[in-house]
Design an enzyme around this catalytic site. Structure first.
Site, PDB file in Angstrom:
ATOM      1  N   HIS A 128     -10.310  66.840 -32.876  1.00  0.00           N
ATOM      2  CA  HIS A 128     -10.738  66.185 -31.636  1.00  0.00           C
ATOM      3  C   HIS A 128     -12.253  65.971 -31.699  1.00  0.00           C
ATOM      4  O   HIS A 128     -12.986  66.810 -32.240  1.00  0.00           O
ATOM      5  CB  HIS A 128     -10.361  67.049 -30.426  1.00  0.00           C
ATOM      6  CG  HIS A 128     -10.552  66.324 -29.133  1.00  0.00           C
ATOM      7  ND1 HIS A 128     -11.792  66.189 -28.541  1.00  0.00           N
ATOM      8  CD2 HIS A 128      -9.682  65.662 -28.343  1.00  0.00           C
ATOM      9  CE1 HIS A 128     -11.660  65.480 -27.428  1.00  0.00           C
ATOM     10  NE2 HIS A 128     -10.390  65.140 -27.290  1.00  0.00           N
TER      11      HIS A 128
ATOM     12  N   GLU B  90      -8.870  57.878 -30.864  1.00  0.00           N
ATOM     13  CA  GLU B  90      -9.650  58.230 -29.677  1.00  0.00           C
ATOM     14  C   GLU B  90     -11.100  57.781 -29.863  1.00  0.00           C
ATOM     15  O   GLU B  90     -11.927  58.554 -30.371  1.00  0.00           O
ATOM     16  CB  GLU B  90      -9.621  59.750 -29.459  1.00  0.00           C
ATOM     17  CG  GLU B  90      -8.260  60.290 -29.068  1.00  0.00           C
ATOM     18  CD  GLU B  90      -8.400  61.414 -28.052  1.00  0.00           C
ATOM     19  OE1 GLU B  90      -7.708  61.362 -27.028  1.00  0.00           O
ATOM     20  OE2 GLU B  90      -9.218  62.320 -28.257  1.00  0.00           O
TER      21      GLU B  90
ATOM     22  N   LYS C 161      -7.837  70.735 -22.338  1.00  0.00           N
ATOM     23  CA  LYS C 161      -9.195  71.205 -22.685  1.00  0.00           C
ATOM     24  C   LYS C 161      -9.410  72.610 -22.106  1.00  0.00           C
ATOM     25  O   LYS C 161      -8.487  73.406 -22.130  1.00  0.00           O
ATOM     26  CB  LYS C 161     -10.229  70.172 -22.243  1.00  0.00           C
ATOM     27  CG  LYS C 161      -9.879  68.784 -22.808  1.00  0.00           C
ATOM     28  CD  LYS C 161     -10.962  67.762 -22.689  1.00  0.00           C
ATOM     29  CE  LYS C 161     -10.480  66.448 -23.299  1.00  0.00           C
ATOM     30  NZ  LYS C 161     -11.495  65.383 -23.262  1.00  0.00           N
TER      31      LYS C 161
ATOM     32  N   GLY D 145      -6.357  63.250 -21.259  1.00  0.00           N
ATOM     33  CA  GLY D 145      -7.199  64.379 -20.867  1.00  0.00           C
ATOM     34  C   GLY D 145      -7.130  64.609 -19.372  1.00  0.00           C
ATOM     35  O   GLY D 145      -6.171  65.188 -18.858  1.00  0.00           O
TER      36      GLY D 145
ATOM     37  N   ASN E 188      -3.868  66.911 -22.889  1.00  0.00           N
ATOM     38  CA  ASN E 188      -4.886  67.804 -23.455  1.00  0.00           C
ATOM     39  C   ASN E 188      -5.666  68.404 -22.282  1.00  0.00           C
ATOM     40  O   ASN E 188      -6.498  67.732 -21.685  1.00  0.00           O
ATOM     41  CB  ASN E 188      -5.808  66.999 -24.387  1.00  0.00           C
ATOM     42  CG  ASN E 188      -6.960  67.829 -24.924  1.00  0.00           C
ATOM     43  OD1 ASN E 188      -6.980  69.050 -24.768  1.00  0.00           O
ATOM     44  ND2 ASN E 188      -7.909  67.161 -25.574  1.00  0.00           N
TER      45      ASN E 188
HETATM   46  P1  PGA Z   1      -9.809  61.725 -21.142  1.00  0.00           P
HETATM   47  O1  PGA Z   1      -9.766  62.656 -22.471  1.00  0.00           O
HETATM   48  O2  PGA Z   1      -8.402  61.242 -20.928  1.00  0.00           O
HETATM   49  O3  PGA Z   1     -10.270  62.661 -20.062  1.00  0.00           O
HETATM   50  O4  PGA Z   1     -10.759  60.623 -21.438  1.00  0.00           O
HETATM   51  C1  PGA Z   1      -9.001  62.285 -23.587  1.00  0.00           C
HETATM   52  C2  PGA Z   1      -9.222  63.232 -24.737  1.00  0.00           C
HETATM   53  O5  PGA Z   1     -10.362  63.684 -24.942  1.00  0.00           O
HETATM   54  O6  PGA Z   1      -8.267  63.571 -25.457  1.00  0.00           O
END
Ligand code: PGA
Length: 255
Positions: free
Chosen positions: A97, A167, A12, A236, A10
């Site tokens: 999400h 999550e 973002k 992420g 992901n």
């Molecule tokens: P992170 O994000 O791996 O940076 O903690 C995970 C997500 O929000 O899907």
């Protein structure tokens, strides 16, 4: 147990340019394309999807979107429809999400998104997870409500093909309180499976793919996959670093 681990990146609101997105994707793909036991899915921001679909070859490293409109078509400024996502070449799409839920998205809105995605043959990746773990165990009820609420109205025939990403908000991002342990994750993966089997029957409930996301990196990926009761990861930050991410998918491939 599914025959492949599902590893989803992901991205973002990163990276800054389509050029950088393409270079990172090609770097990841060169490794991912060789891995038999892993299905890799990269979810870039909407404006980078087209740039990357041109670089997809084969089926081992494909693309997903990070969100979709809850409306089919028409006057919805700024939205992107499920049909448009399909046309742009994605096979998967994240919904619900926690960063979207934080803007006010409700379970019923998320359910509409899931229904539009499945109608367009795009696999929804439904994210659920609690804000905090309270001693009284209210988070269990919260997860149950979020899961069943987000699936309300989704035809049973579509349930088995879904991906559910657990999550926990407290474990996501650079400000995470702490990392979730494989035991934390196992508790909830068992819970999610039980809720699904109770609600939709054994066959359908067992077909759903359950994955984990929240501060996953190469050092904890293996123990989560082996001891967390999940069949994949939603990554992420570490998915934006080709060295970390290719290490992670290689580890998943050898499990
Ligand atoms: P992170 O994000 O791996 O940076 O903690 C995970 C997500 O929000 O899907």
């Amino acid at each position: 147990m599914k025959d492949k681990q599902l590893i989803i990146g992901n991205w973002k609101m990163n990276p800054k340019s389509a050029r950088e997105a393409r270079a990172t994707f090609l770097n990841i793909k060169s490794k991912a394309a060789k891995l038999r036991n892993v299905q890799t899915i990269i979810c870039p921001t909407h404006v980078h999807i087209r740039e990357l679909t041109q670089s997809v070859t084969g089926h081992r490293c494909v693309l997903g979107a990070q969100d979709v409109s809850a409306e089919k078509e028409g006057a919805h400024t700024g939205d992107v429809s499920a049909a448009q996502l399909l046309d742009s070449g994605v096979t998967h799409c994240i919904v619900g999400h926690s960063e979207r839920r934080a803007t006010g998205e409700s379970d019923s809105l998320i359910s509409k998104k899931i229904q539009l995605l499945t109608k367009n043959n795009i696999t929804p990746i439904l994210c659920i997870g609690e804000q905090q773990r309270d001693e009284a165990g209210r988070y269990i009820q919260h997860i149950k409500q979020q899961l069943l609420g987000s699936l309300q109205g989704v035809p049973k025939t579509q349930i088995g093909g879904l991906v559910i990403a657990y999550e926990p908000i407290w474990a996501i991002g650079k400000d995470a309180q702490r990392e979730a342990t494989p035991e934390d994750i196992l508790e909830i993966s068992i819970l999610i499976r039980k809720i699904l089997v109770d609600a939709y029957g054994k066959k359908t409930g067992e077909s759903v793919t359950i994955i984990y996301g929240g501060s996953v990196h190469p050092e904890n990926a293996e123990s989560i996959l082996v001891r967390g009761g999940v069949e994949g990861l939603l990554v992420g930050r570490a998915s934006l670093d080709p060295t970390k991410f290719t290490t992670l998918i290689s580890l998943a491939n050898s499990i």
